[in-house]
Design a protein around this motif. Sequence first.
Motif, PDB file in Angstrom:
ATOM      1  N   ALA A   1      68.205  41.160 126.205  1.00  0.00           N
ATOM      2  CA  ALA A   1      68.128  42.132 124.956  1.00  0.00           C
ATOM      3  C   ALA A   1      67.572  43.336 125.752  1.00  0.00           C
ATOM      4  CB  ALA A   1      67.229  41.786 123.980  1.00  0.00           C
ATOM      5  N   ARG A   2      66.959  43.303 126.651  1.00  0.00           N
ATOM      6  CA  ARG A   2      66.471  44.610 127.447  1.00  0.00           C
ATOM      7  C   ARG A   2      67.656  45.053 128.125  1.00  0.00           C
ATOM      8  NH1 ARG A   2      61.462  40.698 128.640  1.00  0.00           N
ATOM      9  NH2 ARG A   2      59.809  41.498 127.270  1.00  0.00           N
ATOM     10  N   SER A   3      68.424  44.243 128.755  1.00  0.00           N
ATOM     11  CA  SER A   3      69.553  44.820 129.568  1.00  0.00           C
ATOM     12  C   SER A   3      70.469  45.390 128.687  1.00  0.00           C
ATOM     13  CB  SER A   3      70.282  43.314 130.324  1.00  0.00           C
ATOM     14  OG  SER A   3      71.496  43.872 130.900  1.00  0.00           O
ATOM     15  N   PHE A   4      70.554  44.879 127.529  1.00  0.00           N
ATOM     16  CA  PHE A   4      71.592  45.423 126.499  1.00  0.00           C
ATOM     17  C   PHE A   4      71.247  46.722 126.144  1.00  0.00           C
ATOM     18  CE2 PHE A   4      72.300  46.492 122.243  1.00  0.00           C
ATOM     19  CZ  PHE A   4      73.730  46.458 121.999  1.00  0.00           C
ATOM     20  N   ALA A   5      69.866  46.918 126.117  1.00  0.00           N
ATOM     21  CA  ALA A   5      69.108  48.453 125.655  1.00  0.00           C
ATOM     22  C   ALA A   5      69.044  49.470 126.591  1.00  0.00           C
ATOM     23  CB  ALA A   5      67.665  47.995 125.259  1.00  0.00           C
ATOM     24  N   LEU A   6      69.322  48.793 127.787  1.00  0.00           N
ATOM     25  CA  LEU A   6      69.610  49.837 129.132  1.00  0.00           C
ATOM     26  C   LEU A   6      71.133  50.079 129.154  1.00  0.00           C
ATOM     27  CD1 LEU A   6      67.037  48.330 131.645  1.00  0.00           C
ATOM     28  CD2 LEU A   6      66.784  50.553 130.210  1.00  0.00           C
ATOM     29  N   ALA A   7      71.966  49.209 128.848  1.00  0.00           N
ATOM     30  CA  ALA A   7      73.216  49.488 128.649  1.00  0.00           C
ATOM     31  C   ALA A   7      73.834  50.515 127.785  1.00  0.00           C
ATOM     32  CB  ALA A   7      74.030  48.201 128.585  1.00  0.00           C
ATOM     33  N   MET A   8      73.019  50.467 126.726  1.00  0.00           N
ATOM     34  CA  MET A   8      73.237  51.183 125.365  1.00  0.00           C
ATOM     35  C   MET A   8      72.671  52.485 125.362  1.00  0.00           C
ATOM     36  SD  MET A   8      75.597  49.722 123.410  1.00  0.00           S
ATOM     37  CE  MET A   8      75.638  50.630 122.029  1.00  0.00           C
ATOM     38  N   SER A   9      71.902  52.812 126.469  1.00  0.00           N
ATOM     39  CA  SER A   9      71.153  54.002 126.427  1.00  0.00           C
ATOM     40  C   SER A   9      71.897  55.104 126.763  1.00  0.00           C
ATOM     41  CB  SER A   9      69.824  53.879 127.365  1.00  0.00           C
ATOM     42  OG  SER A   9      70.354  53.538 128.920  1.00  0.00           O
ATOM     43  N   ILE A  10      73.077  54.888 127.520  1.00  0.00           N
ATOM     44  CA  ILE A  10      73.959  56.016 127.723  1.00  0.00           C
ATOM     45  C   ILE A  10      74.627  56.563 126.363  1.00  0.00           C
ATOM     46  CG2 ILE A  10      75.944  54.277 127.919  1.00  0.00           C
ATOM     47  CD1 ILE A  10      75.390  57.613 129.954  1.00  0.00           C
TER      48      ILE A  10
ATOM     49  N   ALA B   1      68.025  69.851 129.474  1.00  0.00           N
ATOM     50  CA  ALA B   1      68.424  69.025 128.348  1.00  0.00           C
ATOM     51  C   ALA B   1      68.910  67.661 128.878  1.00  0.00           C
ATOM     52  CB  ALA B   1      69.596  69.654 127.597  1.00  0.00           C
ATOM     53  N   ALA B   2      69.859  67.639 130.104  1.00  0.00           N
ATOM     54  CA  ALA B   2      70.189  66.220 130.621  1.00  0.00           C
ATOM     55  C   ALA B   2      69.141  65.674 131.087  1.00  0.00           C
ATOM     56  CB  ALA B   2      71.424  66.638 131.777  1.00  0.00           C
ATOM     57  N   SER B   3      68.114  66.114 131.559  1.00  0.00           N
ATOM     58  CA  SER B   3      67.019  65.193 131.955  1.00  0.00           C
ATOM     59  C   SER B   3      66.460  64.882 130.952  1.00  0.00           C
ATOM     60  CB  SER B   3      66.053  66.141 132.689  1.00  0.00           C
ATOM     61  OG  SER B   3      65.008  65.536 133.235  1.00  0.00           O
ATOM     62  N   ILE B   4      66.057  65.437 129.968  1.00  0.00           N
ATOM     63  CA  ILE B   4      65.408  64.919 128.625  1.00  0.00           C
ATOM     64  C   ILE B   4      66.118  63.523 128.099  1.00  0.00           C
ATOM     65  CG2 ILE B   4      64.656  65.389 126.155  1.00  0.00           C
ATOM     66  CD1 ILE B   4      64.143  68.135 127.076  1.00  0.00           C
ATOM     67  N   GLY B   5      67.620  63.602 128.233  1.00  0.00           N
ATOM     68  CA  GLY B   5      68.297  62.824 127.580  1.00  0.00           C
ATOM     69  C   GLY B   5      68.204  61.346 128.436  1.00  0.00           C
ATOM     70  N   VAL B   6      68.302  61.728 129.710  1.00  0.00           N
ATOM     71  CA  VAL B   6      68.396  60.298 130.633  1.00  0.00           C
ATOM     72  C   VAL B   6      67.101  59.611 130.836  1.00  0.00           C
ATOM     73  CG1 VAL B   6      70.384  61.199 131.832  1.00  0.00           C
ATOM     74  CG2 VAL B   6      68.110  61.899 132.700  1.00  0.00           C
ATOM     75  N   TRP B   7      65.954  60.425 130.751  1.00  0.00           N
ATOM     76  CA  TRP B   7      64.636  59.832 130.557  1.00  0.00           C
ATOM     77  C   TRP B   7      64.088  59.133 129.308  1.00  0.00           C
ATOM     78  CZ3 TRP B   7      61.866  58.196 134.689  1.00  0.00           C
ATOM     79  CH2 TRP B   7      62.377  58.831 135.898  1.00  0.00           C
ATOM     80  N   LEU B   8      64.397  59.810 128.222  1.00  0.00           N
ATOM     81  CA  LEU B   8      63.946  59.617 127.136  1.00  0.00           C
ATOM     82  C   LEU B   8      64.739  58.334 126.480  1.00  0.00           C
ATOM     83  CD1 LEU B   8      61.963  60.167 124.776  1.00  0.00           C
ATOM     84  CD2 LEU B   8      63.620  61.732 123.696  1.00  0.00           C
ATOM     85  N   SER B   9      65.954  58.323 126.688  1.00  0.00           N
ATOM     86  CA  SER B   9      66.922  57.218 125.799  1.00  0.00           C
ATOM     87  C   SER B   9      66.530  55.991 126.249  1.00  0.00           C
ATOM     88  CB  SER B   9      68.368  57.701 126.187  1.00  0.00           C
ATOM     89  OG  SER B   9      68.616  58.898 125.606  1.00  0.00           O
ATOM     90  N   PRO B  10      66.165  55.489 127.768  1.00  0.00           N
ATOM     91  CA  PRO B  10      66.114  54.162 127.926  1.00  0.00           C
ATOM     92  C   PRO B  10      64.776  53.952 127.737  1.00  0.00           C
ATOM     93  CG  PRO B  10      66.568  55.643 130.001  1.00  0.00           C
ATOM     94  CD  PRO B  10      66.890  56.459 128.970  1.00  0.00           C
ATOM     95  N   PHE B  11      63.667  54.864 127.820  1.00  0.00           N
ATOM     96  CA  PHE B  11      62.415  54.606 127.281  1.00  0.00           C
ATOM     97  C   PHE B  11      62.301  54.208 125.932  1.00  0.00           C
ATOM     98  CE2 PHE B  11      58.356  56.013 125.422  1.00  0.00           C
ATOM     99  CZ  PHE B  11      57.581  55.586 126.136  1.00  0.00           C
ATOM    100  N   VAL B  12      62.964  54.838 125.109  1.00  0.00           N
ATOM    101  CA  VAL B  12      62.803  54.770 123.599  1.00  0.00           C
ATOM    102  C   VAL B  12      63.521  53.375 123.217  1.00  0.00           C
ATOM    103  CG1 VAL B  12      63.904  55.319 121.362  1.00  0.00           C
ATOM    104  CG2 VAL B  12      62.840  57.075 122.942  1.00  0.00           C
ATOM    105  N   LEU B  13      64.707  53.133 123.750  1.00  0.00           N
ATOM    106  CA  LEU B  13      65.469  51.795 123.538  1.00  0.00           C
ATOM    107  C   LEU B  13      64.706  50.627 124.132  1.00  0.00           C
ATOM    108  CD1 LEU B  13      69.132  52.713 123.777  1.00  0.00           C
ATOM    109  CD2 LEU B  13      68.068  52.425 121.880  1.00  0.00           C
ATOM    110  N   TRP B  14      64.030  50.606 125.063  1.00  0.00           N
ATOM    111  CA  TRP B  14      63.068  49.739 125.818  1.00  0.00           C
ATOM    112  C   TRP B  14      62.186  49.290 124.897  1.00  0.00           C
ATOM    113  CZ3 TRP B  14      63.470  47.529 130.816  1.00  0.00           C
ATOM    114  CH2 TRP B  14      62.669  46.454 131.277  1.00  0.00           C
TER     115      TRP B  14
END
Length: 212
Positions: A139-148, A181-194
């Motif tokens: 489930a965590r792996s899926f979250a990281l996959a969808m973070s993109i 803006a790109a930095s905010i996206g790539v850091w925040l997204s996997p953290f939130v989904l995890w």
Amino acid sequence: MVPLALVAVAFLAFSVPPYLTFDPARSRLEPPPGNDLYYPLLVGHVLFGAVAMATACFQIWPAFRAKHPRGHRITGRVYVFAGVLPAGLLGLYIGWHTAAGPSVRVANLVGSALWLVVTAVGWRMARRRRFGDHRRWMARSFALAMSIVLSRVVNIVATIILTPQVDTTFRGSAELMTYSAASIGVWLSPFVLWVVTDLLLERRGQGLVRKK
């Protein structure tokens, strides 16, 4: 599962076709000057990542897992060995050579490495027949996959918020604002989904305990 599958299909339909032409001019990421390996490896990363996202939906689909255990195992192997493993390894190279600045570079490297490790742990749990742990790690792996997917949305929102600050915070540099803006996206997204995934897993675990 239907809304989730629609999100994945819509994202792949938007993101993948430009790379099927094998034309660097249509790339959504600018290849570093003088690096001839970057674009073909980026195409591989995108295509293997598409395999991972498509098969991941079957992996977390409870009805499919219950009614078609053999299909679940097959799609699981495809997810790991034809999706996460090649996409994650190529992601390390793509992340290291990004032109979006050091913050995005570190986020991409950490994200790719974490995706590989989490998936490997989930695969090992299945091999050891610890299926409860297997489902949690996958489930965590899926979250990281969808973070993109989420990162693209966050990137747009961050760009809208930061654009008025180009002349102040970023001293007239639109490029620096774009990288931020790109930095905010790539850091925040996997953290939130995890975090959301772990909260849901904890809530589900507490529900099972109450039922017992």
